[in-house]
Design a protein around this motif. Structure first.
Motif, PDB file in Angstrom:
ATOM      1  N   ALA A 378      -5.138  97.542  54.430  1.00  0.00           N
ATOM      2  CA  ALA A 378      -6.370  96.966  53.663  1.00  0.00           C
ATOM      3  C   ALA A 378      -6.659  97.708  52.410  1.00  0.00           C
ATOM      4  N   ARG A 379      -7.127  97.087  51.320  1.00  0.00           N
ATOM      5  CA  ARG A 379      -7.546  97.774  50.396  1.00  0.00           C
ATOM      6  C   ARG A 379      -9.258  98.005  50.659  1.00  0.00           C
ATOM      7  N   LEU A 380      -9.701  98.964  49.899  1.00  0.00           N
ATOM      8  CA  LEU A 380     -11.111  99.297  50.337  1.00  0.00           C
ATOM      9  C   LEU A 380     -11.750  98.166  49.740  1.00  0.00           C
ATOM     10  N   GLY A 381     -12.631  97.377  50.463  1.00  0.00           N
ATOM     11  CA  GLY A 381     -13.505  96.341  50.065  1.00  0.00           C
ATOM     12  C   GLY A 381     -12.608  95.103  50.334  1.00  0.00           C
ATOM     13  N   GLU A 382     -11.803  95.066  50.840  1.00  0.00           N
ATOM     14  CA  GLU A 382     -10.874  93.733  51.132  1.00  0.00           C
ATOM     15  C   GLU A 382     -11.343  93.223  52.361  1.00  0.00           C
ATOM     16  N   ARG A 383     -11.553  91.762  52.145  1.00  0.00           N
ATOM     17  CA  ARG A 383     -11.912  91.001  53.077  1.00  0.00           C
ATOM     18  C   ARG A 383     -10.632  90.550  53.810  1.00  0.00           C
ATOM     19  N   GLN A 384     -10.417  90.547  55.353  1.00  0.00           N
ATOM     20  CA  GLN A 384      -9.302  89.876  55.764  1.00  0.00           C
ATOM     21  C   GLN A 384      -9.717  88.986  57.092  1.00  0.00           C
ATOM     22  N   LEU A 385      -8.933  87.883  57.310  1.00  0.00           N
ATOM     23  CA  LEU A 385      -9.046  87.193  58.372  1.00  0.00           C
ATOM     24  C   LEU A 385      -7.833  87.184  59.134  1.00  0.00           C
ATOM     25  N   TRP A 386      -8.183  87.797  60.251  1.00  0.00           N
ATOM     26  CA  TRP A 386      -7.143  88.317  61.283  1.00  0.00           C
ATOM     27  C   TRP A 386      -6.862  87.014  62.135  1.00  0.00           C
ATOM     28  N   THR A 387      -5.780  86.334  62.375  1.00  0.00           N
ATOM     29  CA  THR A 387      -5.524  85.305  63.046  1.00  0.00           C
ATOM     30  C   THR A 387      -4.722  85.949  64.306  1.00  0.00           C
ATOM     31  N   ILE A 388      -5.453  85.955  65.319  1.00  0.00           N
ATOM     32  CA  ILE A 388      -4.595  86.715  66.569  1.00  0.00           C
ATOM     33  C   ILE A 388      -4.161  85.433  67.422  1.00  0.00           C
ATOM     34  N   LYS A 389      -3.005  85.659  67.526  1.00  0.00           N
ATOM     35  CA  LYS A 389      -2.208  84.371  68.487  1.00  0.00           C
ATOM     36  C   LYS A 389      -1.740  85.469  69.573  1.00  0.00           C
ATOM     37  N   ASN A 390      -2.190  84.667  70.755  1.00  0.00           N
ATOM     38  CA  ASN A 390      -1.997  85.267  72.109  1.00  0.00           C
ATOM     39  C   ASN A 390      -0.832  84.413  72.825  1.00  0.00           C
ATOM     40  N   ASP A 391       0.237  84.899  72.537  1.00  0.00           N
ATOM     41  CA  ASP A 391       1.426  84.160  73.236  1.00  0.00           C
ATOM     42  C   ASP A 391       1.647  84.522  74.608  1.00  0.00           C
ATOM     43  N   SER A 392       0.884  85.491  75.237  1.00  0.00           N
ATOM     44  CA  SER A 392       1.362  85.836  76.480  1.00  0.00           C
ATOM     45  C   SER A 392       0.523  85.153  77.612  1.00  0.00           C
ATOM     46  N   ASP A 393       0.823  85.286  78.781  1.00  0.00           N
ATOM     47  CA  ASP A 393       0.100  84.829  79.919  1.00  0.00           C
ATOM     48  C   ASP A 393      -1.329  85.367  80.385  1.00  0.00           C
ATOM     49  N   TRP A 394      -1.520  86.344  79.562  1.00  0.00           N
ATOM     50  CA  TRP A 394      -2.698  87.276  79.899  1.00  0.00           C
ATOM     51  C   TRP A 394      -3.893  87.073  78.731  1.00  0.00           C
ATOM     52  N   ASP A 395      -5.120  87.163  79.130  1.00  0.00           N
ATOM     53  CA  ASP A 395      -6.296  87.370  78.081  1.00  0.00           C
ATOM     54  C   ASP A 395      -6.016  88.694  77.744  1.00  0.00           C
ATOM     55  N   HIS A 396      -6.512  88.805  76.507  1.00  0.00           N
ATOM     56  CA  HIS A 396      -6.546  90.452  75.888  1.00  0.00           C
ATOM     57  C   HIS A 396      -8.003  90.317  74.915  1.00  0.00           C
ATOM     58  N   PRO A 397      -8.923  91.121  75.663  1.00  0.00           N
ATOM     59  CA  PRO A 397      -9.977  91.511  74.789  1.00  0.00           C
ATOM     60  C   PRO A 397      -9.844  92.500  73.749  1.00  0.00           C
TER      61      PRO A 397
END
Ligand code: C2O
Ligand code: CU
Length: 480
Positions: A378-397
């Motif tokens: 990430a560049r300094l000052g960059e805003r990022q939209l993280w799209t976290i796709k959980n394909d597993s059979d478990w929750d992940h905090p």
């Protein structure tokens, strides 16, 4: 007649100003946390010693365990500060194993982040390290090692860091910090090995047999019926989710990981996943002689976690026979600028658990476990939209170091009430989006699942913020 009822109600249930203390004397004695002495006379500086060492602790009458502790206690001491304070911690390691201290959720400079190989060397037996940083954000944070985290946190190394804002206008003076965790040990008081259950234990996420609040199994909190209490809660368990139920009585949530939220939200079931914090107002109702039980009720975080788990009692609230009071509704608010996804860089984060190979499982982020991963950038000052796709059979905090984020809904809007988060649950087979602004503090920052067995099982990564070089740091693949 109506007059009579009204009069009776007034007599039984006076409305009170919440700012006055209403809790009975010694109400929190059953779960009082120790506070370390402040060695620095400057009111704006909190300076303490903190030592990691083995100690025998008693979690219930006659139930003793040789735990890994900070300063001999389970949990470690409650470090109490005010927003804007400088915190200096002279940390010493008296354990045989190397360790570090990570300040979960605190916007520290990278040199203070406690990640070995990135921000500092490991602190070996007999060695010391001084942590020194300013607490810029009010809220409840916590500290724990970042070396063999599942083992070290599971063995007892964690504590709370409370950063108070004296002007926060919450107006409830009866406050208690509740560190939720769990631990497993045998009849001789020996800790259950960190690799119990092998690869399956890693995939499940090992939960301790004894559920603890402030290091005690099923402690007691006293209350005057109806009187509001402020509970600052952190889930410090390495894997266990706490789905809290106070026999259906409401929790008024006023804050999240990074301090107060936009406005209060009332709920009667509250999920707190590993690493998360909640700031609550609770006004328990009941009668002397009939305790109200706070329970961790069943939550499905993956295969078997409902079938093989039982509802657990967490703590009991015992009432005095003082007349009940009625507290006014909580109205605290905070203005938080809503995150916008416009102009943000989209970053895909795919979480998977491929079928076992050679009897071993590993979690992967974008196709690779941590020990094969290249850092995100990430560049300094960059805003990022993280799209976290959980394909597993478990929750992940999912936890990101060093930066708060806002959770974004399917419409691209921030989830209301607005709150600053550093850990968010990504349910199985679901996608969660978060917007983060890497506005400052260049460095290599970690992200990982806070089911620490999953983190050690591969679900971890780093992001290079600004013009910095990758450390090439890889956590050793832990034994299973
Ligand atoms: Cu509590 Cu790397 O985190
Ligand atoms: Cu996980």
């Amino acid at each position: 007649m109506t007059m009579f009822i009204l009069l009776a109600l007034c007599l039984v249930a006076p409305t009170v100003a919440a700012a006055q203390s209403l809790a009975p004397a010694g109400w929190d004695a059953g779960l009082k946390l120790t506070e370390p002495p402040d060695l620095n006379p400057d009111p704006k500086v909190v300076e303490i010693n903190l030592t990691a060492r083995l100690a025998e602790v008693e979690v219930a009458p006659g139930k003793r365990v040789q735990a890994w502790t900070y300063d001999g206690g389970l949990p470690g001491p409650l470090i109490k500060t005010r927003v804007g304070d400088r915190l200096i911690v002279h940390f010493k390691n008296e354990l045989k194993e190397p360790t570090t201290v990570h300040w979960h959720g605190v916007r520290v400079p990278i040199e203070m982040d406690g990640v070995p190989g990135i921000s500092q060397p490991e602190v070996k037996q007999g060695e010391s390290f001084t942590y020194d940083f300013v607490l810029r954000d009010a809220g409840l944070y916590w500290y724990h090692p970042h070396v063999m985290s599942a083992a070290q946190v599971g063995f007892g190394l964690y504590g709370a860091l409370l950063v108070e804002d004296p002007d926060d206008a919450v107006g409830v003076s009866d406050q208690v910090t509740l560190v939720l965790s769990d631990i497993s040990f045998d009849a001789k008081g020996q800790l259950e090995p960190a690799d119990s259950g092998g690869s399956a234990g890693m995939v499940f996420g090992r939960e301790g047999d004894y559920v603890l609040v402030n290091g005690k199994h099923r402690p007691v909190l006293k209350a005057r019926p109806g009187a509001p209490q402020r509970w600052r809660v952190v889930n410090a368990a390495k894997s266990r989710f706490f789905y809290l139920d106070l026999e259906g009585q409401p929790f008024t949530v006023i804050g999240a990981d990074g301090g107060l939220q936009e406005r209060p939200e009332v709920t009667d079931l509250l999920l707190v996943t590993p690493g998360e914090r909640v700031d609550l107002i609770v006004a328990p109702r009941g009668q002397a002689g009939t305790p109200l039980i706070l329970r961790a009720t069943l939550y499905n975080r993956g295969y078997g976690s409902v079938q093989y788990r039982a509802v657990e009692d967490v703590l009991s609230v015992e009432f005095t026979n003082q007349p009940p009071v009625v507290a006014p509704p909580v109205r605290v608010s905070r203005s938080i600028a809503p995150a916008t996804i416009e102009g943000a860089t989209v970053v895909n984060v795919d979480l998977t658990l491929p079928p076992m190979q050679n009897g071993q499982s590993e979690f992967r982020v974008n196709g690779v476990p941590f020990w094969k991963a290249k850092p995100f950038v990430a560049r300094l000052g960059e805003r990022q939209l993280w799209t976290i796709k959980n394909d597993s059979d478990w929750d992940h905090p999912f936890h990101l170091h060093g930066f708060f984020f806002q959770v974004i809904d399917d419409q691209g809007q921030p989830v209301r009430p607005l709150a600053l988060k550093d850990t968010v649950n990504v349910p199985m087979k679901k996608t969660v989006r978060l917007l983060v602004n890497f506005d400052e503090r260049p460095g290599e920052w970690m992200f990982h699942c806070h089911i620490l067995d999953h983190a050690d099982g591969g679900l971890m990564g780093t992001v290079l913020v600004g013009d910095v070089k990758a450390s090439g740091h890889v956590h050793v693949k832990p034994p299973r």
